[in-house]
Design an enzyme around this catalytic site. Structure first.
Site, PDB file in Angstrom:
ATOM      1  N   ARG A   1       0.831  -1.200   0.000  1.00 17.16           N
ATOM      2  CA  ARG A   1       0.000   0.000   0.000  1.00 17.16           C
ATOM      3  C   ARG A   1       0.864   1.247   0.000  1.00 17.16           C
ATOM      4  O   ARG A   1       0.536   2.236  -0.656  1.00 17.16           O
ATOM      5  CB  ARG A   1      -0.934   0.003   1.211  1.00 17.16           C
ATOM      6  CG  ARG A   1      -2.129   0.928   1.058  1.00 17.16           C
ATOM      7  CD  ARG A   1      -1.901   2.295   1.685  1.00 17.16           C
ATOM      8  NE  ARG A   1      -1.478   2.164   3.057  1.00 17.16           N
ATOM      9  CZ  ARG A   1      -0.476   2.857   3.558  1.00 17.16           C
ATOM     10  NH1 ARG A   1       0.200   3.725   2.838  1.00 17.16           N
ATOM     11  NH2 ARG A   1      -0.115   2.666   4.819  1.00 17.16           N
TER      12      ARG A   1
ATOM     13  N   SER B   1       9.494  15.444  11.837  1.00 18.01           N
ATOM     14  CA  SER B   1       8.203  15.982  12.266  1.00 18.01           C
ATOM     15  C   SER B   1       8.053  17.466  11.935  1.00 18.01           C
ATOM     16  O   SER B   1       6.962  17.997  11.946  1.00 18.01           O
ATOM     17  CB  SER B   1       8.043  15.784  13.782  1.00 18.01           C
ATOM     18  OG  SER B   1       8.014  14.415  14.096  1.00 18.01           O
TER      19      SER B   1
ATOM     20  N   PHE C   1       1.800  19.573   2.301  1.00 19.87           N
ATOM     21  CA  PHE C   1       0.772  19.169   3.259  1.00 19.87           C
ATOM     22  C   PHE C   1      -0.509  18.733   2.541  1.00 19.87           C
ATOM     23  O   PHE C   1      -1.213  17.837   3.014  1.00 19.87           O
ATOM     24  CB  PHE C   1       0.475  20.298   4.243  1.00 19.87           C
ATOM     25  CG  PHE C   1       1.455  20.353   5.374  1.00 19.87           C
ATOM     26  CD1 PHE C   1       2.619  19.587   5.340  1.00 19.87           C
ATOM     27  CD2 PHE C   1       1.259  21.174   6.478  1.00 19.87           C
ATOM     28  CE1 PHE C   1       3.540  19.637   6.382  1.00 19.87           C
ATOM     29  CE2 PHE C   1       2.169  21.208   7.528  1.00 19.87           C
ATOM     30  CZ  PHE C   1       3.310  20.449   7.473  1.00 19.87           C
TER      31      PHE C   1
ATOM     32  N   ASN D   1      -2.051  15.113   3.029  1.00 25.19           N
ATOM     33  CA  ASN D   1      -3.441  14.939   3.429  1.00 25.19           C
ATOM     34  C   ASN D   1      -4.106  13.790   2.685  1.00 25.19           C
ATOM     35  O   ASN D   1      -4.806  12.967   3.270  1.00 25.19           O
ATOM     36  CB  ASN D   1      -4.221  16.224   3.148  1.00 25.19           C
ATOM     37  CG  ASN D   1      -4.623  16.883   4.441  1.00 25.19           C
ATOM     38  OD1 ASN D   1      -4.328  16.384   5.523  1.00 25.19           O
ATOM     39  ND2 ASN D   1      -5.290  18.008   4.325  1.00 25.19           N
TER      40      ASN D   1
ATOM     41  N   GLY E   1       3.196 -19.023  21.236  1.00 24.10           N
ATOM     42  CA  GLY E   1       4.526 -19.211  20.682  1.00 24.10           C
ATOM     43  C   GLY E   1       4.538 -19.263  19.166  1.00 24.10           C
ATOM     44  O   GLY E   1       5.520 -18.871  18.524  1.00 24.10           O
TER      45      GLY E   1
ATOM     46  N   GLU F   1       4.309   9.822   7.960  1.00 26.83           N
ATOM     47  CA  GLU F   1       3.302  10.816   7.567  1.00 26.83           C
ATOM     48  C   GLU F   1       2.599  11.395   8.791  1.00 26.83           C
ATOM     49  O   GLU F   1       1.381  11.481   8.865  1.00 26.83           O
ATOM     50  CB  GLU F   1       2.286  10.190   6.602  1.00 26.83           C
ATOM     51  CG  GLU F   1       3.010   9.506   5.436  1.00 26.83           C
ATOM     52  CD  GLU F   1       2.352   9.712   4.109  1.00 26.83           C
ATOM     53  OE1 GLU F   1       1.282  10.330   4.065  1.00 26.83           O
ATOM     54  OE2 GLU F   1       2.929   9.262   3.106  1.00 26.83           O
TER      55      GLU F   1
END
Lengths: 430, 430, 430, 430
Positions: free
Chosen positions: B127, B175, B281, B285, B386, B409
């Protein structure tokens, strides 16, 4: 093979998508100003409501904030339920609002949920009193009552003139109502009458109720049936509904027991057809949906109160504590859970109106919304520091109330096991 | 005063409500058979989808289960991304699917989310590779590119013939991308050209990309601008995109750096207007919405795998462990979070198409869905005991992948502070 | 009545308390300088250790940091266990260290725990390899073996020349070993021999082991007995120990199966007396104590790595991220759990040496220390943001390893139920 | 090199280890009967106590269970503190018990902690009343008072004849006491006197106190100093200590404000030397240790009450709910946290007597024990289902109380940041 399918899809969806694409383009192009974010409705649940539902919600919120909020602090302190609240609600059309006819408003399930939310934003106890009247008793009569029963009770109940109570839980049978012990045996002398004996506990409104929907086992068959017990018709000494005092939550609601010692009930006051747990469970389903929606109201009030406090309270060089990361995270978590919970409640409400809501869906939103409301309320309470111990900030009351919502109408773990059974096909209750 | 409002509401809502009431009555009356509960779609999110969206979802799921699933175990072990996957997706119309025109499918945002969900049900790495191509690069070009840029790149990218990478994050600026250090200065000798220098890291697809959307600061203004860097036009030694190996998650995707040492880029390859962080941004988004929807796919796969295992694994007197309360609670929790997350994603998708989705809404669903998917996946992994250590059960791979989705992200805490800022009006980043 | 008692107490405690009071007075009076706080030993657990234990700990830490740490990254990547590590440990006296005699060091249980902690600070896989050798096999032989068995195996095992494996878990019997299916039947022709048949799985060290302690049911009685199977004595084709590859945790240890098809074992190689689950459970008890102590080492390493990273990583105006509240809370939580876990482990270690440690105590510290180490390691991993995906930061490896420690030698939930049974007197396994 | 060290260690530790090894052997050999597990002291903390400490604990527990427990339900309902409790405690020697001389018992810090634990097992409010008297006021006078001050107050306080209150927190300064606004300025006319003005809030015992230890800033220097304000010496109208009513926790204790309007205090009533926050923080340190130990008592009571309820309450085919996995896990979690918390408290108590307890250690155990006691109490409360709302089960009272303990004397998050600062060297308060 795949390709054809997608191509076909694309063509069909195209028209509506052009508008969407245009909207996106518009935003990206202009977009100095992104769409607004409203912390009181973070995922824009309003967008899913009809104009009518918005209007109902507004009406209910206005009443609750203006008429209920000023009363609750003292009522909670005194453990005192104002019975007139139900009359006021009745006058406004808030009782049994999803019922059609019989003087009821006939609004959508979601609209009904918005009413409970408005009430529970003030206090879960007030919402409990209303839920019992609306969902458990009126709903039960509407769904299972005879025509005569409906006509006799619903109009007065809708106005808040006749108060109802719902008697299912017994002292020894909470999570497992199928084992209830209250019995209805044929009256030995009076034709067409049953005698009800047994005890019910944790019954909201019981001490002030006029009609009690009591679930009992027919002595002959052992099958659970519903009876409408009218207080004024009970011979002295047969029906007793003492209040339970000194509760540590829901103190603004009234709770009691139902003690029945050979209460005579006419056969016409028995629900004509419904048998077994389907009756009470259907009523509970509606009430649980109300709780799922209502607790979001309580959580939203906790968020608003905490936000206000955090913006006003200053510590360390005059900074409002709302500026601290540990406080912001608490608010972000709570806001997220409130937003998610509201979407889930609306979805289940819509499905309910379409006849597609399974009991497990109700279990899911009841459990999750109560759990998350409680958990977040507790975390938000920490923001108040030592001041949280004062009842004037209101959040402590919500915390105490929400714990009760988590335990009643299916304790959280019980709903886990209901869901677990639905997921795995195996029951794990015993 | 209140009453009038509610009465008015009631009248207006009446018609649709009669159907609802009938549905409810029907259920209550007949109701030996309540509506079904589907553990794979517990709150009936399907009910919110158009026929077309359901068809797209089915097509994507079919491709992913039949074509991607058989490849992923080995690819993950070998840390080997199959580049041809993007070609296959392109052929199916899955790339840039929400874009209108340029050979793209032009489907709704929700449909786009269902595609990412189908892919991430198999693997978050697959993805990721698709998200970069579709949301970050194609989306960026579509939203901010010149007509020429769109026509040059989008059709080939939609087919998966041209691969894109998105260069924003730098080694010292994760960040806080506003502090990025990559610069674009006018070419000292070649008119109409910039020279790009700087380093980007954790760039999905960078080692195999043909065109790199690089965000750099103009030397003159210090403003961030977007550049489309074509690999084949870079003089030897100016562009380097070494892979980053030995990752402990997303191993079925390829990740690398972008090292630029005076890479010449024609002015026509700069986005014409967008300036500052609005450009990257906006791209993020879209990608974040994809992550919010996609991770629900991964979580659903964890639920399905755990359920199967728990039904087959027997311990203590031959009971399937699915019968144990502690196992059922884990399944109930995970299923609830998956259902809630899906509803929230659909809601934000719809709002996006209406131009009503704020960045904070995206932050909310990205954060919550990643957090909850990760948390539940980890808890479900415990059910395997296990055996969880064997990669053949697949759940360990999801757990490792989902941790990465939580950090990229926008790391979870950063989104908390974005939300906190929106709620309080105060920023707490520094 | 009460008063007399307290007065009496007071008198008796007086002498030692004068010193205490003096210490307190001294602090309060002088007290510009309060006692120091060491984040690496926040509750001063060192204060509980003997000088000898401190020296052993130091020796072990030095070896592990200097000799093991440089090897682990590559070993984990390659899923490659360096067998010579056990020889090195043997040379240092770290194997079977709590055993007295037979060339073993004979140190206290706490000292033994400090050794496992030093090893697990580097890697849980290395600790697993050592635990199997020391606690499960050597401990088993020491506790239950005949004199001949002890003399035959323990000295070589202590030196790391003979490697052991412990065969209890079977493919279909993990949490419920009492149902194991491996059988030992009398050899049809060879007097004094048994034939062992069955399969064991998830057996650490099995592919490289020289002696395998196999638990099997005697065909005649159905009782579980322990057998020491020597690989070199097994006829070709009877014993097979294939490795299990592609693990997603403990990759620096080697794990395999034990497949036995009529393996002949001399009666002298059976443990002479111990019968039933007491044998394997006693071995597991020792190993579980080692895990409880060891995982604190892994957690402490996660704390140290996170702290270093957070002090070096700067975001938002050049602040080290260690300055942010959300990061500090993570470090405070982890440090607290490490400190508490260490105290609990030391307490149980001391009780073990006094013969006062019940199996439930071991369950408690095994469960809690694994759970908390895992939980905190995961939370700390978030501090690394996107960089966490690189294996060079080491914390991802700890996270993957710690998940396995939570599931083996009693999965966390199983220990909950062991404790629940001890608390309530009721068993809830089935 | 390593080897020598370990060998040396081994030799030295040998003697004590032979006993240990013998104990282990004994257990393994005989071991039909493993050592017992006591759910009320799961990790055998008793093993760490002296005989004297055990006797003190027993005395205190006996008094609390026999004399305090019967009073608390009604006291909590009525929000009514029985002042005579402090006299009774004084008579028994429980007040200021760790102080040496002045009629105090002079017991160890751990013994003092056991007393607070016994009291808090009944109610955190009762413990709060005692803590203020013993740790905050008597402890403050003992540590910082002049000889005259000690002789004047301590003997009467030890007997419970003179009651103290501790005035640090102000309405606008909770977590940041360094900003307090109460001032002490020289009396304009009366030589050797100060005038104190300011307001303190959330002051336990203030309405009934005889002597108030008030922290104020000297007008001249701005330095914080401690003053002993005697109520009987205050001219009418200068000192006011109104109670704060309608608390939602600690209702069995009395809380109030301190309002000072030019209260004259003789210079001899100021602590002679201590200046700044060191004074109040030293007092808080002792009180916080008491809280850390005390809350374990409350948690243990919650465990005991839940266990009893779960064994008696039967649901679903007559099974006691104690048999259900979800209930057992709650009990196992709570029991573990209680056991760990007790060990940590004992360790810090011992270190305190050795002069080795840093304030950060106190922060750690105060924070963790309050947090875990609260969290587990809440979870255990769920076991009571709907019955939890009745105050007669007692657990709701503990839950409400424990929330307050989490917020006072350093709210949990504040202690996180104190620890974070100690771990990273960076402060994150602002």
């Amino acid at each position: 093979m795949y390709k054809t399918a997608l191509a076909r899809c694309t063509r069909r969806t195209a028209p509506t998508l052009q508008a969407a694409a245009a909207a996106r383009r518009g935003y990206a192009a202009a977009a100095a100003t992104p769409p607004p974010f409203d912390w009181q409705d973070p995922l824009n649940a309003k967008n899913l409501l009809t104009e009518e539902e918005l209007a109902i919600s507004e009406t209910a919120e206005k009443y609750c904030q203006e008429q209920l909020l000023p009363r609750v602090l003292q009522a909670y302190r005194d453990e005192n339920y104002h019975r007139e609240i139900l009359s006021e609600m009745g006058e406004l059309g808030l009782l049994g609002a999803t019922i059609e006819g019989y003087g009821c408003a006939g609004v959508s399930t979601v609209a009904g949920g918005l009413i409970t939310k408005a009430v529970e934003r003030v206090d879960s106890g007030y919402r409990s009193g209303m839920s019992v009247q609306s969902s458990l008793v009126m709903g039960g009569i509407y769904d299972f009552g005879s025509v005569e029963q409906k006509e006799k009770f619903l109009p007065g109940m809708a106005k808040g003139q006749i108060l109802g109570a719902f008697g299912l839980t017994e002292p020894n049978h909470g999570s497992d109502p199928g084992s209830l012990e209250t019995t209805a045996r044929p009256h030995p002398t009076k034709e067409g009458y049953y005698l009800l004996s047994g005890a019910k506990t944790w019954i909201t409104n019981s001490p002030i109720s006029d009609v009690l929907l009591v679930w009992a086992k027919l002595a002959a068959t052992g099958k659970i049936r519903g009876f409408l017990v009218e207080r004024e018709k009970c011979p002295p000494g047969t029906l007793n509904t003492p209040p339970i005092k000194n509760k540590n939550g829901l103190r603004a609601s009234i709770t009691g027991m139902i003690q029945m010692d050979d209460v005579p009930v006419a056969k016409e006051m028995m629900f004509p057809e419904v048998e077994g747990l389907r009756g009470p469970f259907t009523c509970l389903n509606s009430a649980r949906f109300g709780i799922a929606t209502g607790t979001i109201g309580a959580l939203e009030d906790c968020i608003a109160r905490t936000r206000t406090y955090a913006l006003e309270r200053k510590q360390f060089k005059g900074n409002p504590i709302a500026k601290y990361q540990l406080v912001q995270k608490k608010l972000a978590d709570a806001t997220t859970d409130a937003a998610y919970g509201m979407l889930a409640a609306i979805q289940v409400g819509r499905l309910k109106d379409e006849g597609k809501a399974s009991p497990e869906m109700i279990s899911m939103v009841k459990r999750q919304n109560c759990d998350r409301a409680l958990q977040n309320a507790r975390i938000l309470q920490e923001v108040f520091g030592g001041n949280a111990v004062s009842d004037e900030y209101g959040i402590g009351r919500h915390v105490s109330n929400l714990f009760v919502t988590q335990t009643y109408e299916g304790q959280s773990d019980i709903h886990s096991l209901i869901l677990g059974r639905a997921i795995t096909g195996l029951q794990a209750f015993v």
